[in-house]
Design an enzyme around this catalytic site. Sequence first.
Site, PDB file in Angstrom:
ATOM      1  CB  VAL A 185      -0.945   0.022   1.231  1.00 52.77           C
ATOM      2  CG1 VAL A 185      -1.719   1.335   1.290  1.00 52.77           C
ATOM      3  CG2 VAL A 185      -1.914  -1.156   1.186  1.00 52.77           C
ATOM      4  CG  ASP A 192       7.116  -3.962  10.070  1.00 50.01           C
ATOM      5  OD1 ASP A 192       7.423  -2.903  10.630  1.00 50.01           O
ATOM      6  OD2 ASP A 192       6.087  -4.585  10.373  1.00 50.01           O
ATOM      7  N   GLY A 200       4.478   4.107   2.897  1.00 50.62           N
ATOM      8  CA  GLY A 200       4.056   2.862   2.267  1.00 50.62           C
ATOM      9  C   GLY A 200       4.189   1.731   3.261  1.00 50.62           C
ATOM     10  CE  LYS A 201       5.017  -1.449   8.094  1.00 45.31           C
ATOM     11  NZ  LYS A 201       5.982  -0.665   8.887  1.00 45.31           N
ATOM     12  N   GLY A 202       4.045  -2.938   3.357  1.00 51.28           N
ATOM     13  CA  GLY A 202       3.746  -4.164   2.645  1.00 51.28           C
ATOM     14  C   GLY A 202       3.690  -5.334   3.604  1.00 51.28           C
TER      15      GLY A 202
END
Length: 427
Positions: free
Chosen positions: A71, A157, A116-118
Site C-alpha cells: 500500500v 518490519d 508505504g507498507k507491505g
Amino acid sequence: MTTVAAMSAEALPAEFNPFLAMAERFETASDHLGLDPGVRKVLKTPDRELTVAIPVQMDDGRLEVFTGYRVQHNFSRGPCKGGIRFAPDVNLDEVKALAAWMTWKCSVVDVPFGGGKGGVICDPRTLSEAELEKITRRYTSAIMDIIGPDRDVPAPDVNTGEKHMAWFMDTYSMHVRRTCTAVVTGKPIQLGGSKGRTEATGRGVMLVAREGIKKLGLRPEQCRVVVQGSGNVGGIGAMLMQREGYKIVSISDMYGAIYEPKGLDIPEVLAYVREKKRLTGYPKAQAIKQEEQLSLDCEILVPAATENQITSKNADKVKAKLVIEGANGPTTAAADKILEKRGIIVVPDILANAGGVTVSYFEWVQDRAGFFWTEETVNSRLEQIMSSSFAAVDETAKKHKTSLRIGAYILAIGRVAEVYRLRGTYA
Ligand code: NAD
C-alpha cells in the site's frame, strides 16, 4: 500474538481496527488544523493499494499460493517508505493503517518520503529458509512495477530483516539489469546498508526516553522500565536504555514475560533468546504472564511488540508515568483517552519509533551518493533529528493544548497538507 491481533480485519471490533484508529487521530488533528474537508479526503485515502498472489513451490513439492500487499498511502513529499512484514495475521486494513502511519512518521521527522507498507500472509515459523527466499523474491517481482528508489523504498518490519532485504535488492537488480542498492533499506552493510541501521529504532526509543523523562523531572537511574517485545526494537531499545542507566525490570516475547525488580542484565537476556529462540526458561528472573507486564510498577512502559496492546480493558491498570510506543499502534484510541485522563504521557509511535525510518533515509542517501558515513556520523545525525522532532511535537502539543500524539499528528498532517497545497491537484 494476542487473540485480537490474530483476528481478520472484518472480525475486529472497531477499537482494534488499526485503520479506524489512525483515522480517528487524523480527524482530531485535522480539526485542530481547520483542514478543508476535501483535503482531508485526499490525505486519508491511500494513493495505491496492490494485492498480489505469490505462488511458491514448497520443499515437499506442493504448490502453495500466498497473498501479499503493498500500500502506498501518500507520495506527495517523496518516494513511499515503509517495511514489509511476514505474519499470519497480515490484512489489508492493517497494511493501510501502517502505510498511513509511515506518511505521518516521515513527516514528523521531516524526511522527504511518503508512506508505504507491505506484507505477506504467512507464518515464517513454519517455513524453511528456501521457502522464505522464494516468497520474498516472488513478492518482489510481483510489486516490481510500483517500487524503485524514486517511487517506493521498502524496509524490514516484523519477521523480516537483512537477509530478506538482500534477496529483495538482488531480485529487483536482476530485473533492472544493474545493481540497485537504493531500492530497499535495512540491507547488510556489504550490500549498501548503513552503519547504525539495525540499532536505529531502538536508539530512537532511547533518545525520546531521554527527552520524555525531562518532562517528568526524572533521571535515568530513577526509572524502572518495562519492555514488551525483545526483537529489533524492544531488545535493542532495552539494551541501549540500560546503558544509559535505566533499570529494565521486565521484558517479554511472544511466548512469555520475565520480571526482576532489581533489574535484568539485558545483553545476557538477549544472548539467551538468541540461543534458545525464546525467553521462556530464562533462569535469573521470575516468569510472569504477558498481560501482567503492562500493569507492573514502573516509571516507563515501552510497548515494542505489536498493535492493540493497551486497550480500553487494561489502560486503567497501567502504572507507568511515561509510555514510549516502540511498536506501531500499540495503544488504541479508546485507551489514549483513559491514559490522558490519568496524566500518563504517551510518546506516540510516529515519533518514538521514527529512528528506524530516519536511518533508512540516511541509507538511501548514502546509496544514491555512493559515499558512506561513519557510525558516529549516523548516530549523531539521528540524535539531532530525534531531539529536534521531539521538541517540535512538544511545542505543537502545547500550542494546541493537546497530547503529544495529537501534537505529532498536527505537525505531520500540517506539513503534508502544505506540500499538497503547493503542488495543487493535477487534473
Ligand atoms: P521483531 O520481529 O524483531 O520483534 C517483535 C518482538 O515482539 C519479538 O520479541 C516477539 O516475540 C515479540 N512479541 C510478539 N507478540 C508479542 C506479544 N503479544 N507479547 C509480547 N511480545 C510479543 O519486530 P520489530 O522489528 O522489533 O518490530 C516490533 C514493532 O515495532 C512492530 O510494531 C513494528 O511495526 C515496529 N517498528 C519496527 C521498526 C524496525 O526498524 N524494526 C521500526 C518502526 C516500527
